[in-house]
Design a protein around this motif. Structure first.
Motif, mmCIF file in Angstrom:
data_model
loop_
_atom_site.group_PDB
_atom_site.id
_atom_site.type_symbol
_atom_site.label_atom_id
_atom_site.label_comp_id
_atom_site.label_asym_id
_atom_site.label_seq_id
_atom_site.Cartn_x
_atom_site.Cartn_y
_atom_site.Cartn_z
ATOM 1 N N ILE A 1 -8.905 14.301 5.915
ATOM 2 C CA ILE A 1 -8.769 14.561 4.470
ATOM 3 C C ILE A 1 -8.810 13.240 3.697
ATOM 4 N N PRO A 2 -9.845 13.035 2.881
ATOM 5 C CA PRO A 2 -9.920 11.815 2.083
ATOM 6 C C PRO A 2 -9.050 11.929 0.823
ATOM 7 N N ALA A 3 -8.423 10.836 0.442
ATOM 8 C CA ALA A 3 -7.600 10.837 -0.772
ATOM 9 C C ALA A 3 -7.904 9.580 -1.583
ATOM 10 N N THR A 4 -8.059 9.775 -2.874
ATOM 11 C CA THR A 4 -8.406 8.654 -3.762
ATOM 12 C C THR A 4 -7.152 7.915 -4.206
ATOM 13 N N PHE A 5 -7.246 6.580 -4.251
ATOM 14 C CA PHE A 5 -6.118 5.800 -4.791
ATOM 15 C C PHE A 5 -6.644 4.676 -5.673
ATOM 16 N N LEU A 6 -5.730 4.083 -6.431
ATOM 17 C CA LEU A 6 -6.063 2.958 -7.307
ATOM 18 C C LEU A 6 -5.714 1.669 -6.574
ATOM 19 N N ARG A 7 -6.764 0.841 -6.354
ATOM 20 C CA ARG A 7 -6.489 -0.468 -5.749
ATOM 21 C C ARG A 7 -6.356 -1.482 -6.874
ATOM 22 N N ILE B 1 0.846 -1.190 0.000
ATOM 23 C CA ILE B 1 0.000 0.000 0.000
ATOM 24 C C ILE B 1 0.885 1.245 0.000
ATOM 25 N N PHE B 2 0.914 1.927 -1.117
ATOM 26 C CA PHE B 2 1.759 3.123 -1.307
ATOM 27 C C PHE B 2 3.201 2.790 -0.934
ATOM 28 N N GLY C 1 -2.327 -17.456 -5.500
ATOM 29 C CA GLY C 1 -2.296 -16.362 -4.518
ATOM 30 C C GLY C 1 -2.690 -15.029 -5.162
ATOM 31 N N ARG C 2 -2.564 -13.967 -4.359
ATOM 32 C CA ARG C 2 -3.020 -12.645 -4.806
ATOM 33 C C ARG C 2 -1.992 -11.578 -4.458
ATOM 34 N N ILE C 3 -1.976 -10.553 -5.283
ATOM 35 C CA ILE C 3 -1.192 -9.348 -4.979
ATOM 36 C C ILE C 3 -2.186 -8.192 -4.892
ATOM 37 N N VAL C 4 -2.085 -7.396 -3.838
ATOM 38 C CA VAL C 4 -2.939 -6.200 -3.734
ATOM 39 C C VAL C 4 -2.030 -4.985 -3.572
ATOM 40 N N MET C 5 -2.150 -4.052 -4.499
ATOM 41 C CA MET C 5 -1.372 -2.806 -4.399
ATOM 42 C C MET C 5 -2.311 -1.621 -4.207
ATOM 43 N N GLY C 6 -1.877 -0.644 -3.447
ATOM 44 C CA GLY C 6 -2.552 0.653 -3.390
ATOM 45 C C GLY C 6 -1.599 1.670 -3.982
ATOM 46 N N ASN C 7 -2.051 2.392 -5.018
ATOM 47 C CA ASN C 7 -1.165 3.320 -5.715
ATOM 48 C C ASN C 7 -1.840 4.684 -5.854
ATOM 49 N N TRP C 8 -1.128 5.736 -5.547
ATOM 50 C CA TRP C 8 -1.673 7.076 -5.787
ATOM 51 C C TRP C 8 -1.769 7.327 -7.285
ATOM 52 N N ILE C 9 -2.708 8.193 -7.673
ATOM 53 C CA ILE C 9 -3.062 8.380 -9.087
ATOM 54 C C ILE C 9 -2.552 9.744 -9.578
ATOM 55 N N PRO C 10 -1.771 9.763 -10.669
ATOM 56 C CA PRO C 10 -1.222 11.042 -11.115
ATOM 57 C C PRO C 10 -2.336 12.018 -11.513
ATOM 58 N N ASN C 11 -2.157 13.271 -11.161
ATOM 59 C CA ASN C 11 -3.103 14.348 -11.499
ATOM 60 C C ASN C 11 -4.469 14.211 -10.862
ATOM 61 N N SER D 1 -7.429 -6.649 -11.729
ATOM 62 C CA SER D 1 -8.625 -5.802 -11.620
ATOM 63 C C SER D 1 -8.282 -4.506 -10.893
ATOM 64 N N PHE D 2 -9.080 -3.486 -11.185
ATOM 65 C CA PHE D 2 -8.808 -2.133 -10.680
ATOM 66 C C PHE D 2 -10.055 -1.578 -10.019
ATOM 67 N N GLU D 3 -9.813 -0.794 -8.998
ATOM 68 C CA GLU D 3 -10.921 -0.179 -8.289
ATOM 69 C C GLU D 3 -10.415 1.139 -7.695
ATOM 70 N N ARG D 4 -11.243 2.168 -7.731
ATOM 71 C CA ARG D 4 -10.878 3.404 -7.024
ATOM 72 C C ARG D 4 -11.350 3.308 -5.581
ATOM 73 N N ALA D 5 -10.494 3.648 -4.644
ATOM 74 C CA ALA D 5 -10.860 3.559 -3.230
ATOM 75 C C ALA D 5 -10.332 4.809 -2.518
ATOM 76 N N THR D 6 -10.670 4.918 -1.238
ATOM 77 C CA THR D 6 -10.323 6.147 -0.500
ATOM 78 C C THR D 6 -9.546 5.830 0.768
ATOM 79 N N TYR D 7 -8.504 6.581 1.002
ATOM 80 C CA TYR D 7 -7.783 6.556 2.276
ATOM 81 C C TYR D 7 -8.048 7.906 2.931
ATOM 82 N N THR D 8 -8.359 7.907 4.224
ATOM 83 C CA THR D 8 -8.598 9.189 4.889
ATOM 84 C C THR D 8 -7.495 9.451 5.911
#
Ligand SMILES: C[S@@+](CC[C@H](N)C(=O)[O-])C[C@H]1O[C@@H](n2cnc3c(N)ncnc32)[C@H](O)[C@@H]1O
Length: 270
Positions: A259-265, A109-110, A133-143, A193-200
């Protein structure tokens, strides 16, 4: 000294991570971590997601390039008596200490997004994950208009251009790049697979005080302030970040910031 390691050992990311604990727990709850699972948390920091993974009974190894964060993670695990959680140093570009097919789940995650060789990172993530198995990444999104992408964008505008060949960590927030990197590691697109999610970010203080924490403890922001100072522009940078944090703060209290921030899961089925 490896500049990637130096960047993260420069400050004290535990001071920022303190504002990310609730979202870390929620993310771990959402991705389904259970007893007995073997989990690698890569770029784990001081364990924002690794501790919740271990509390759920998984066998967790946290790996991070920063020695100070590995120490902080081991202290937190000991303080909670989590014998199923251990932290060690390592580089996401080359996980030579870890055997092939070792983990049921690899979480980053980040974390791995900040390693400088993204194709090597994808290869290593796939190599250490067992088939099925599975890999899960959380990545910040440019712009993206939310907090972290904007901090990094503002910081970059005060900093000298990166060295030639530098690949921005934010490219991990672009689906096509993720697909290309995992394809090179042998994973076809339909397994991703991709999903937009929020970290606060929740902080017990005013938004401007949270800016001060980033300025004092978050490596990328510390570097931006140093570059700004060299051009006499520290006050401009502080004012821009103050305006950003205050505009995005959803808390109505003077003594709390949220402060909520959007990321790509990203989820990869290996
Ligand atoms: C933004 S912090 C996130 C930490 C943690 N995952 C969390 O959610 O709090 C980025 C982390 O990635 C780590 N990191 C950066 N480059 C790395 C690399 N090449 N290999 C392993 N860890 C790395 C940093 O030391 C830092 O702990």
């Amino acid at each position: 000294m490896n500049p990637n390691k130096a960047l993260w050992e420069k400050g004290d990311f535990t001071r920022i991570a303190g504002s990310m604990r609730e979202s870390g727990e929620a993310l771990v709850a959402a991705i389904g971590v259970g007893p007995g699972m073997k989990v690698l948390d890569l770029g784990c920091g001081d364990g924002t997601t690794a501790l919740p993974e271990a509390r759920r009974g998984a066998e967790v190894l946290g790996v991070d390039i920063a020695a100070n964060l590995v120490e902080a993670g081991n202290r937190r695990a000991a303080a909670e008596g989590l014998a199923n959680l251990r932290f060690q140093e390592g580089d996401a570009c080359d996980l030579h200490d870890l055997a092939d097919d070792s983990f049921d789940l690899v979480v980053s995650i980040f974390g791995a997004m900040f390693a400088p060789k993204p194709f090597d990172v994808a290869k290593e993530l796939v190599r250490v994950t067992r088939l099925g198995g599975r890999i899960v990444m959380g990545n910040w999104i440019p712009n993206d208009p939310t907090l972290v992408a904007q901090i990094l964008k503002i910081s970059a505008s005060y900093s000298p251009p990166p060295p030639e060949g530098f690949v921005s960590p934010m490219t991990w927030g672009v689906e096509d790049n993720v697909i290309e990197r995992f394809a090179a590691a042998g994973v076809p697109e339909e397994k991703i697979s991709f999903e937009r999610a929020t970290y606060t970010f929740n902080f017990a203080g005013a938004a401007s005080e949270l800016v001060a924490e980033f300025r004092a403890y978050y490596g990328p922001t510390m570097n931006a302030f140093e570059a700004a100072a060299a051009n006499g522009r520290e006050d401009d940078l502080r004012a821009e970040l103050d305006a950003l944090f205050n505009a995005q703060n959803t808390s109505t209290s003077d003594n709390a910031t949220s402060i909520p921030a959007t990321f790509l899961r990203v989820t990869v089925a290996v």
